[in-house]
Design a protein around this motif. Structure first.
Motif, mmCIF file in Angstrom:
data_model
loop_
_atom_site.group_PDB
_atom_site.id
_atom_site.type_symbol
_atom_site.label_atom_id
_atom_site.label_comp_id
_atom_site.label_asym_id
_atom_site.label_seq_id
_atom_site.Cartn_x
_atom_site.Cartn_y
_atom_site.Cartn_z
ATOM 1 N N GLY A 13 0.804 -1.230 0.000
ATOM 2 C CA GLY A 13 0.000 0.000 0.000
ATOM 3 C C GLY A 13 0.831 1.271 0.000
ATOM 4 O O GLY A 13 0.665 2.146 -0.855
ATOM 5 N N PRO A 14 1.739 1.408 0.957
ATOM 6 C CA PRO A 14 2.530 2.637 0.999
ATOM 7 C C PRO A 14 3.746 2.634 0.074
ATOM 8 O O PRO A 14 4.421 3.656 -0.043
ATOM 9 N N ALA A 15 4.028 1.523 -0.589
ATOM 10 C CA ALA A 15 5.231 1.433 -1.430
ATOM 11 C C ALA A 15 5.317 2.537 -2.483
ATOM 12 O O ALA A 15 6.378 3.157 -2.636
ATOM 13 N N SER A 35 2.302 6.925 -10.311
ATOM 14 C CA SER A 35 2.308 5.883 -9.277
ATOM 15 C C SER A 35 1.137 6.034 -8.326
ATOM 16 O O SER A 35 0.548 5.054 -7.880
ATOM 17 N N THR A 36 0.798 7.266 -8.003
ATOM 18 C CA THR A 36 -0.350 7.510 -7.134
ATOM 19 C C THR A 36 -1.633 7.026 -7.798
ATOM 20 O O THR A 36 -2.458 6.378 -7.159
ATOM 21 N N ALA A 37 -1.782 7.308 -9.078
ATOM 22 C CA ALA A 37 -2.967 6.856 -9.799
ATOM 23 C C ALA A 37 -3.040 5.331 -9.839
ATOM 24 O O ALA A 37 -4.109 4.744 -9.619
ATOM 25 N N ILE A 41 -5.990 2.999 -8.373
ATOM 26 C CA ILE A 41 -6.683 2.082 -9.296
ATOM 27 C C ILE A 41 -6.640 0.655 -8.763
ATOM 28 O O ILE A 41 -7.648 -0.060 -8.792
ATOM 29 N N THR A 42 -5.482 0.217 -8.276
ATOM 30 C CA THR A 42 -5.404 -1.138 -7.724
ATOM 31 C C THR A 42 -6.235 -1.273 -6.458
ATOM 32 O O THR A 42 -6.842 -2.328 -6.227
ATOM 33 N N ASN A 43 -6.292 -0.231 -5.644
ATOM 34 C CA ASN A 43 -7.193 -0.266 -4.478
ATOM 35 C C ASN A 43 -8.637 -0.455 -4.922
ATOM 36 O O ASN A 43 -9.387 -1.232 -4.325
ATOM 37 N N TYR A 44 -9.031 0.254 -5.962
ATOM 38 C CA TYR A 44 -10.394 0.126 -6.473
ATOM 39 C C TYR A 44 -10.651 -1.277 -7.020
ATOM 40 O O TYR A 44 -11.710 -1.868 -6.782
ATOM 41 N N ILE A 45 -9.699 -1.834 -7.751
ATOM 42 C CA ILE A 45 -9.874 -3.173 -8.329
ATOM 43 C C ILE A 45 -10.081 -4.209 -7.236
ATOM 44 O O ILE A 45 -10.973 -5.069 -7.338
#
Length: 108
Positions: A13-15, A35-37, A41-45
């Motif tokens: 997560g914080p990487a 990278s933030t986007a 996006i992966t959090n949403y997936i």
């Protein structure tokens, strides 16, 4: 889900936030938003697919899929993420690098 959240929050997560703070020279940090986007996006997936996968293939296989993706991510980072320890950021005279641009130092 709690185990995933604890693992993600303390690991992958914080990487992107840490990597963005360390790896880019100052003149390129405005590109770090990519990278933030990707992080969001992966959090949403994960959020969007968890319940569907849980209902369709069960708890074990759902977490196996997430485990496989996490292991793949770790392997990619291990292979291609440059080591930044002892590398100077702005030619400050410390570390083993020779100044800005030495961020992509061979790990091997």
């Amino acid at each position: 889900l709690c185990i995933y959240l604890a693992s993600f929050g303390s690991g992958m997560g914080p990487a992107p936030w840490v990597i963005n703070a360390e790896i880019y020279p100052s003149q390129y940090r405005h590109y770090a938003g990519i990278s933030t986007a990707i992080n969001w996006i992966t959090n949403y997936i994960i959020s969007a697919t968890f319940l569907t996968l849980l209902d369709n293939i069960g708890e074990t296989w759902t977490f196996c899929i997430y485990l496989a993706v996490s292991v793949l991510g770790i392997l990619v980072l291990w292979e291609w993420l440059p080591e930044t320890r002892d590398v100077r950021i702005r030619g400050s005279g410390s570390g083993s690098g020779t100044g800005t641009g030495d961020f992509f130092v061979a790990r091997h």
